[in-house]
Structure formats: structure tokens, C-alpha cells
Motif scaffolding. Structure first.
Motif, short mmCIF file in Angstrom:
data_model
loop_
_atom_site.label_atom_id
_atom_site.label_comp_id
_atom_site.label_asym_id
_atom_site.label_seq_id
_atom_site.Cartn_x
_atom_site.Cartn_y
_atom_site.Cartn_z
N THR A 1 3.69 0.94 9.07
CA THR A 1 4.82 1.44 8.08
C THR A 1 5.46 2.54 8.53
O THR A 1 6.75 2.55 8.35
N ALA B 1 11.16 1.82 -0.83
CA ALA B 1 10.47 0.55 -1.12
C ALA B 1 9.27 0.57 -0.77
O ALA B 1 8.02 -0.04 -1.17
N ALA B 2 8.78 1.25 0.67
CA ALA B 2 7.42 1.17 1.11
C ALA B 2 6.71 1.93 0.15
O ALA B 2 5.33 1.55 -0.30
N MET C 1 6.92 2.21 -3.21
CA MET C 1 6.83 1.46 -4.46
C MET C 1 5.87 0.40 -4.07
O MET C 1 5.21 -0.04 -5.24
N GLN C 2 5.83 -0.04 -2.90
CA GLN C 2 4.95 -1.14 -2.48
C GLN C 2 3.35 -0.59 -2.47
O GLN C 2 2.59 -1.56 -2.11
N GLY C 3 3.34 0.58 -2.45
CA GLY C 3 2.02 1.33 -2.20
C GLY C 3 1.61 1.42 -0.82
O GLY C 3 0.46 1.71 -0.26
N LYS C 4 2.62 1.18 0.30
CA LYS C 4 2.49 1.23 1.64
C LYS C 4 2.54 2.90 2.02
O LYS C 4 1.85 3.06 3.19
#
Length: 105
Positions: free
Chosen positions: A66, A79-80, A82-85
Motif C-alpha cells: 500500500t 481511496a486506500a 476508505m478501503q481500510g488499507k
């Protein structure tokens, strides 16, 4: 040298002092299965240190893939997140400025 260290060295090389104008912050990076690093941004520029800062403004936790994807521009940092990454603690708004302070190419 680890891939993670290379990403941080590249970030420091790309530092944009104009974008970081008047900013004083410590970005702590906790990268899964790697060493910890922190980047200090202030009037004198930016410095990279290995380890953990007691005074981090924002702490970002993620895996190495990531980190590489976000800092290379392949993956949008928001986006990362929000995706939990990416997990963030502290001044999260400051984290959104990372790709402006350390632009790609």
C-alpha cells in the motif's frame, strides 16, 4: 536496503518545500512487517529517521504494498484509507496532503 526504505528515500528526494510552506509536522509510518520510519517536515525541509517519534503529528499504518502504491501514484491515498488499507491516528487532514508534499515525478 529494503524496498520500504527505498520508498522513503524517494519521498525525501521529491519533497516540495512550496507545498509544505509553514508546515511543522511529523509523519510516523508504521509499515507492517518492516521497520518504522518518521518524516519530519519543517521550515528547514524534511528529514527521514528510522524508528518511532514520540511527537508524531499523524501516524499512518499500512502494509508495504500500500505504501508503494500510494507514493507511486498507483493508488489514491484517500481511496486506500476508505478501503481500510491505511489506518490513521492523529491529524488525519494532514495525511491527505502527503501526495502534495511528496509529489510523483
Amino acid at each position: 536496503m529494503s524496498d520500504v526504505k527505498a520508498v522513503f528515500d524517494s519521498m525525501v528526494d521529491r519533497f516540495d518545500a512550496d507545498e509544505a510552506d509553514d508546515m511543522e509536522a511529523i509523519f510516523q509510518f508504521d509499515v507492517d512487517e518492516s521497520e518504522q520510519y518518521y518524516v519530519t517536515v519543517d521550515d528547514s525541509g524534511c528529514t527521514l529517521e528510522k524508528g518511532e517519534s514520540d511527537d508524531a503529528t499523524v501516524t499512518l499504518e499500512m502494509d508495504a504494498d500500500t505504501l508503494k502504491a500510494v507514493m507511486s501514484g498507483e493508488l489514491d491515498g484517500m481511496a486506500a484509507f476508505m478501503q481500510g488499507k491505511i489506518r490513521a491516528d492523529g491529524d488525519i487532514m494532514l495525511a491527505t496532503k502527503l501526495t502534495q508534499i511528496f509529489p510523483n515525478g
